[in-house]
Design an enzyme around this catalytic site. Sequence first.
Site, PDB file in Angstrom:
ATOM      1  N   GLU A 240       0.834  -1.215   0.000  1.00 42.11           N
ATOM      2  CA  GLU A 240       0.000   0.000   0.000  1.00 42.11           C
ATOM      3  C   GLU A 240       0.856   1.248   0.000  1.00 42.11           C
ATOM      4  OE1 GLU A 240      -0.031  -2.630   1.945  1.00 42.11           O
ATOM      5  OE2 GLU A 240      -1.905  -2.857   3.027  1.00 42.11           O
TER       6      GLU A 240
ATOM      7  N   CYS B 231       0.339   1.671   7.283  1.00 43.49           N
ATOM      8  CA  CYS B 231      -0.268   1.990   5.981  1.00 43.49           C
ATOM      9  C   CYS B 231      -1.593   2.721   6.153  1.00 43.49           C
ATOM     10  CB  CYS B 231      -0.451   0.722   5.154  1.00 43.49           C
ATOM     11  SG  CYS B 231       1.122   0.074   4.548  1.00 43.49           S
TER      12      CYS B 231
HETATM   13  N1  THU Z   1       2.484  -6.312   4.151  1.00 45.84           N
HETATM   14  C1  THU Z   1       1.979  -5.475   3.207  1.00 45.84           C
HETATM   15  O1  THU Z   1       2.558  -5.309   2.137  1.00 45.84           O
HETATM   16  N2  THU Z   1       0.824  -4.830   3.491  1.00 45.84           N
HETATM   17  C2  THU Z   1       0.117  -4.983   4.642  1.00 45.84           C
HETATM   18  O2  THU Z   1      -0.820  -4.247   4.908  1.00 45.84           O
HETATM   19  C3  THU Z   1       0.488  -6.046   5.577  1.00 45.84           C
HETATM   20  C4  THU Z   1       1.880  -6.500   5.465  1.00 45.84           C
HETATM   21  C5  THU Z   1       3.729  -7.013   3.867  1.00 45.84           C
HETATM   22  C6  THU Z   1       4.897  -6.566   4.702  1.00 45.84           C
HETATM   23  C7  THU Z   1       5.778  -7.796   4.651  1.00 45.84           C
HETATM   24  O3  THU Z   1       6.530  -7.745   3.460  1.00 45.84           O
HETATM   25  C8  THU Z   1       4.792  -8.953   4.550  1.00 45.84           C
HETATM   26  O4  THU Z   1       3.558  -8.387   4.121  1.00 45.84           O
HETATM   27  C9  THU Z   1       4.573  -9.712   5.853  1.00 45.84           C
HETATM   28  O5  THU Z   1       4.190  -8.866   6.873  1.00 45.84           O
END
Ligand code: THU
Length: 132
Positions: A56, A90
């Site tokens: 995000e 985020c």
């Molecule tokens: N992650 C995201 O990209 N967005 C989220 O809202 C939750 C978490 C990613 C961060 C990390 O690379 C992986 O998911 C595990 O937490």
Amino acid sequence: MATEKELIEKAVAMLDLSYCPYSKFPVGAALECEDGAVFTGCNVENASYGLSNCAERTAAFKAVSEGHRKFKRIVIAGRCEDFCWPCGACRQVLNEFGPGMEVICLNAKGEAAHMTLPELIPHAVDSIWLGN
Ligand code: THU
């Protein structure tokens, strides 16, 4: 303006570009701005774990750095059983540019949970709170 289906397809397509060798948890996002522009993002991890960036925020920073500061809605795709909810950081970043925006979270089956950002982050820190 993109349709919700188009945004969903873009967010899901971003799962394949995710760089997540450490968590093995791909996330994709498609962000639509008020002017109709769409920016995609994926999570980008790092061997120094704390430097990893969520999907995000990748999309949000792409949009703002290209001059788009009003967010309308975002689709977040994951491959987990539960809906892929945005993390707290985020939520706060999205609030800066789309305090009333729609947030559509997908699960692995492609089912969608529709929320608004105020539902996900009530009492977010904003410029009014800071007195600016
Ligand atoms: N992650 C995201 O990209 N967005 C989220 O809202 C939750 C978490 C990613 C961060 C990390 O690379 C992986 O998911 C595990 O937490």
